[in-house]
Motif scaffolding. Structure first.
Motif, PDB file in Angstrom:
ATOM      1  N   ASN A 125       0.841  -1.205   0.000  1.00  0.00           N
ATOM      2  CA  ASN A 125       0.000   0.000   0.000  1.00  0.00           C
ATOM      3  C   ASN A 125       0.873   1.251   0.000  1.00  0.00           C
ATOM      4  N   ALA A 126       0.550   2.186  -0.911  1.00  0.00           N
ATOM      5  CA  ALA A 126       1.293   3.447  -0.987  1.00  0.00           C
ATOM      6  C   ALA A 126       0.491   4.615  -0.439  1.00  0.00           C
ATOM      7  N   GLY A 127      -0.828   4.408  -0.214  1.00  0.00           N
ATOM      8  CA  GLY A 127      -1.650   5.477   0.348  1.00  0.00           C
ATOM      9  C   GLY A 127      -3.049   5.453  -0.230  1.00  0.00           C
ATOM     10  N   THR A 128      -3.864   6.392   0.202  1.00  0.00           N
ATOM     11  CA  THR A 128      -5.227   6.537  -0.295  1.00  0.00           C
ATOM     12  C   THR A 128      -5.480   8.001  -0.623  1.00  0.00           C
ATOM     13  N   SER A 129      -6.487   8.235  -1.477  1.00  0.00           N
ATOM     14  CA  SER A 129      -6.908   9.597  -1.789  1.00  0.00           C
ATOM     15  C   SER A 129      -8.432   9.656  -1.734  1.00  0.00           C
ATOM     16  N   THR A 130      -8.959  10.860  -1.622  1.00  0.00           N
ATOM     17  CA  THR A 130     -10.408  11.025  -1.561  1.00  0.00           C
ATOM     18  C   THR A 130     -11.024  10.817  -2.937  1.00  0.00           C
ATOM     19  N   SER A 131     -12.350  10.740  -2.987  1.00  0.00           N
ATOM     20  CA  SER A 131     -13.039  10.498  -4.250  1.00  0.00           C
ATOM     21  C   SER A 131     -12.817  11.627  -5.247  1.00  0.00           C
ATOM     22  N   SER A 132     -12.544  12.848  -4.732  1.00  0.00           N
ATOM     23  CA  SER A 132     -12.341  13.984  -5.628  1.00  0.00           C
ATOM     24  C   SER A 132     -10.876  14.195  -5.994  1.00  0.00           C
ATOM     25  N   GLN A 133      -9.999  13.436  -5.394  1.00  0.00           N
ATOM     26  CA  GLN A 133      -8.566  13.613  -5.622  1.00  0.00           C
ATOM     27  C   GLN A 133      -8.065  12.500  -6.526  1.00  0.00           C
ATOM     28  N   THR A 134      -7.859  12.810  -7.793  1.00  0.00           N
ATOM     29  CA  THR A 134      -7.395  11.806  -8.753  1.00  0.00           C
ATOM     30  C   THR A 134      -5.943  12.036  -9.135  1.00  0.00           C
ATOM     31  N   GLU A 135      -5.183  12.563  -8.194  1.00  0.00           N
ATOM     32  CA  GLU A 135      -3.740  12.733  -8.345  1.00  0.00           C
ATOM     33  C   GLU A 135      -3.095  12.378  -7.030  1.00  0.00           C
ATOM     34  N   PHE A 136      -1.980  11.663  -7.070  1.00  0.00           N
ATOM     35  CA  PHE A 136      -1.342  11.213  -5.831  1.00  0.00           C
ATOM     36  C   PHE A 136       0.162  11.079  -6.066  1.00  0.00           C
ATOM     37  N   THR A 137       0.942  11.568  -5.096  1.00  0.00           N
ATOM     38  CA  THR A 137       2.401  11.456  -5.170  1.00  0.00           C
ATOM     39  C   THR A 137       2.864  10.353  -4.231  1.00  0.00           C
ATOM     40  N   VAL A 138       3.444   9.306  -4.796  1.00  0.00           N
ATOM     41  CA  VAL A 138       3.983   8.198  -4.008  1.00  0.00           C
ATOM     42  C   VAL A 138       5.377   8.602  -3.546  1.00  0.00           C
ATOM     43  N   THR A 139       5.618   8.552  -2.237  1.00  0.00           N
ATOM     44  CA  THR A 139       6.890   9.004  -1.657  1.00  0.00           C
ATOM     45  C   THR A 139       7.692   7.822  -1.118  1.00  0.00           C
ATOM     46  N   LYS A 140       8.866   8.151  -0.591  1.00  0.00           N
ATOM     47  CA  LYS A 140       9.758   7.183   0.057  1.00  0.00           C
ATOM     48  C   LYS A 140      10.149   6.039  -0.888  1.00  0.00           C
ATOM     49  N   LEU A 141      10.403   6.375  -2.145  1.00  0.00           N
ATOM     50  CA  LEU A 141      10.903   5.399  -3.111  1.00  0.00           C
ATOM     51  C   LEU A 141      12.436   5.422  -3.108  1.00  0.00           C
ATOM     52  N   PHE A 142      13.026   4.357  -3.612  1.00  0.00           N
ATOM     53  CA  PHE A 142      14.486   4.245  -3.618  1.00  0.00           C
ATOM     54  C   PHE A 142      15.018   4.639  -4.995  1.00  0.00           C
ATOM     55  N   THR A 143      15.936   5.590  -5.003  1.00  0.00           N
ATOM     56  CA  THR A 143      16.516   6.084  -6.248  1.00  0.00           C
ATOM     57  C   THR A 143      17.146   4.938  -7.034  1.00  0.00           C
ATOM     58  N   GLY A 144      16.826   4.864  -8.328  1.00  0.00           N
ATOM     59  CA  GLY A 144      17.401   3.843  -9.190  1.00  0.00           C
ATOM     60  C   GLY A 144      16.596   2.558  -9.240  1.00  0.00           C
ATOM     61  N   ASN A 145      15.626   2.358  -8.343  1.00  0.00           N
ATOM     62  CA  ASN A 145      14.812   1.142  -8.361  1.00  0.00           C
ATOM     63  C   ASN A 145      13.695   1.276  -9.394  1.00  0.00           C
ATOM     64  N   GLU A 146      13.212   0.124  -9.860  1.00  0.00           N
ATOM     65  CA  GLU A 146      12.163   0.072 -10.882  1.00  0.00           C
ATOM     66  C   GLU A 146      10.844  -0.305 -10.221  1.00  0.00           C
ATOM     67  N   TYR A 147       9.770   0.455 -10.517  1.00  0.00           N
ATOM     68  CA  TYR A 147       8.492   0.255  -9.831  1.00  0.00           C
ATOM     69  C   TYR A 147       7.335   0.146 -10.832  1.00  0.00           C
ATOM     70  N   LEU A 148       6.279  -0.575 -10.400  1.00  0.00           N
ATOM     71  CA  LEU A 148       4.960  -0.576 -11.031  1.00  0.00           C
ATOM     72  C   LEU A 148       3.968   0.028 -10.045  1.00  0.00           C
ATOM     73  N   PHE A 149       2.899   0.621 -10.550  1.00  0.00           N
ATOM     74  CA  PHE A 149       1.887   1.237  -9.698  1.00  0.00           C
ATOM     75  C   PHE A 149       0.497   0.837 -10.185  1.00  0.00           C
ATOM     76  N   ARG A 150      -0.457   0.790  -9.279  1.00  0.00           N
ATOM     77  CA  ARG A 150      -1.841   0.523  -9.650  1.00  0.00           C
ATOM     78  C   ARG A 150      -2.784   1.250  -8.700  1.00  0.00           C
ATOM     79  N   VAL A 151      -4.004   1.503  -9.206  1.00  0.00           N
ATOM     80  CA  VAL A 151      -4.998   2.261  -8.452  1.00  0.00           C
ATOM     81  C   VAL A 151      -6.327   1.526  -8.528  1.00  0.00           C
ATOM     82  N   SER A 152      -7.042   1.437  -7.393  1.00  0.00           N
ATOM     83  CA  SER A 152      -8.373   0.828  -7.326  1.00  0.00           C
ATOM     84  C   SER A 152      -9.363   1.851  -6.793  1.00  0.00           C
ATOM     85  N   ALA A 153     -10.612   1.760  -7.289  1.00  0.00           N
ATOM     86  CA  ALA A 153     -11.691   2.614  -6.783  1.00  0.00           C
ATOM     87  C   ALA A 153     -12.482   1.845  -5.734  1.00  0.00           C
TER      88      ALA A 153
END
Length: 499
Positions: A150-178
């Motif tokens: 889990n990277a966090g949650t946002s409200t129903s009106s917030q369709t933008e989110f900044t994922v923090t505390k990532l490691f520089t140089g690492n490769e990531y995938l992201f997904r979002v559920s309603a």
């Protein structure tokens, strides 16, 4: 299932585990609506549906493929009429839909990448399942790991989110559920992994790069530009800062193509001199204690804070009042000071603070408590006086010195006399006596006298001795007594012998 016209009620009290199934409402051979209900064993569920038709349609309810019949646990009721309000509604195509979990969000994309963060943007699902979206769940996965976190949650009106505390140089995938009140949708996932790093790299060989420096007081959210015009230099001195305030900085690069995103924010720094205030001096030591003055000495602080000590501030505290007062008006540069204007008999403590270009440091530990008085006491009382060589108007008095001189040599004695019949003591000599013997003169004959003596030193007069025994002023001899009765013999006409 209860029927009242077009309004159908499916009521199932005391549900059981096998009631978790797909339920279908069939209006006619070609009109059905299906939803999946997950129920908690032992609870009661009620499903309402609004069916519109003329003439009134025949409605049946099925669990999976089995038609439900009224029983002790199942009640099916229909309200009379051709229209009733239920959570089951007719869609635009004339079919029937149930409230359900939402569809996945759409158009998930990445808008910004930094060495530690990734900003995601998406659009709401095309179908909210008939119930408003309550929130979005954002997840991340390091491609080196098989699990999503889990990277966090946002409200129903917030369709933008900044994922923090990532490691520089690492490769990531992201997904979002309603999420709505019926549950969580299937996730929408980024199309390909991304590497967390700067989105642009500075090429020092390109001469058209310019830089913009910004500062921010950490008590505010506002960034302020430092240089009015973009500069080539890689160093900039920031002026007009507020002493004591904390700042952080960031840089943006600019070329003909435009301006880059800001760099990582610098560490936080406090605007202050490059040195600090001194440490506390050593504990003051009182000496040369007197009635109104006391001299104190101390040692310099262990650290000068990076700037030489320019002076000291001395404070005194009347112990009975518990209030510290500065005593030196001018700066003291030595490590000793004589405190004046003290009140005799008052207890005092002293402390010292060092000062340099950064300011005044913390005070020293307070000194021991001392009393403003002479460094010695008055002498003790002499021994009880002795009286001898008595005469009609004078007699000699002597005494022994006191056992204690109070720490200061005895400078003299005060001798007093008193008539036995009086309560008033008067001085027997005009000046203090240096010896321990004195002849008292001008006494009244036949009057009894007592004497007492006190010792004197630099601290003053000590207590009087015990009074001497009462002595009568008289001559050292008495008148003779009457002779024996004379006898007469050898009597003649003209003479006789008397013995």
């Amino acid at each position: 299932m209860k029927t009242d016209g077009a309004h159908q009620f499916l009521i199932m009290p005391k549900t059981e585990l096998e009631d978790d199934a797909q339920y279908t409402i069939k209006v006619s051979e070609d009109q059905t609506s299906t939803c999946h209900l997950t129920v908690e064993a032992g609870t009661k569920i009620k499903v309402d549906a609004t069916i519109t038709g003329s003439p009134a349609p025949t409605v049946t309810v099925a669990q999976d493929t089995t038609e439900l019949k009224p029983s002790a646990r199942v009640t099916i009721a229909t309200e009379k009429g051709t229209k009733a309000k239920m959570t089951l509604t007719i869609d635009k195509c004339g079919g029937m839909t149930w409230e359900n979990k939402p569809k996945p969000p759409t158009n998930l994309r990445i808008t910004q990448i930094t060495p530690e963060t990734v900003t995601l943007v998406w659009e709401p699902p095309t179908d909210d399942g008939g119930s408003p979206i309550t929130k979005y769940i954002i997840e991340k996965r390091d491609t080196k790991r098989p699990t999503w976190t889990n990277a966090g949650t946002s409200t129903s009106s917030q369709t933008e989110f900044t994922v923090t505390k990532l490691f520089t140089g690492n490769e990531y995938l992201f997904r979002v559920s309603a999420v709505n009140k019926h549950g969580q949708s299937e996730p929408v996932e980024t199309s390909e992994p991304i590497i967390v790093k700067h989105q642009f790299e500075f090429d020092a060989r390109q001469p058209d790069h310019r830089y913009i420096l910004e500062k921010r007081d950490t008590t505010t959210e506002k960034w302020i530009r430092v240089n009015k015009e973009p500069m080539k230099e890689l160093t900039c001195t920031c002026t007009d800062l507020t002493e004591g305030s904390e700042y952080e900085f960031r840089v943006m690069a600019e070329n003909k193509a435009g301006q880059s995103k800001p760099s990582d924010v610098s560490d936080k720094f406090v605007a202050k001199p490059p040195y600090d205030v001194p440490g506390p001096p050593g504990k003051p030591e009182p000496e040369n204690i007197n009635k109104t003055t006391i001299k104190i000495t101390w040692t310099p602080p262990e650290t000068d804070g990076g700037s030489p000590v320019t002076g000291y501030i001395i404070e005194r505290c009347d112990v009975s009042r518990k209030r510290w007062v500065r005593v030196n008006r001018e700066k003291v540069t030595e490590t000793d000071y004589t405190v004046t204007e003290l009140i005799e008999g008052t207890e005092y403590q002293f402390r010292v603070s060092a000062e340099n270009l950064a300011g005044v440091g913390k005070p020293s530990e307070p000194s021991v408590t001392v009393t403003a008085k002479l460094p010695y006491d008055a002498p003790g009382k002499p021994k009880k006086p002795d009286v001898y060589d008595v005469d009609a108007t004078e007699m000699t008095v002597s005494w022994s010195p006191p056992e204690s001189d109070g720490g200061s040599p005895i400078t003299g004695y005060i001798l007093e006399k008193k008539e036995k019949s009086s309560k008033r003591w008067i001085t027997a000599s005009k000046e203090p006596l240096l010896d321990t013997t004195f002849k008292v003169r001008e006494l009244i004959q036949e009057e009894k006298y007592e004497f007492r003596v006190a010792a004197v030193n630099n601290a003053g007069q000590g207590p009087f001795s015990e009074p001497s025994d009462a002595v009568l002023a008289k001559p050292p001899y008495e008148t003779p007594g009457a002779p024996d009765k004379p006898t007469v013999s050898d009597i003649d006409a003209t003479q006789m012998t008397v013995t």
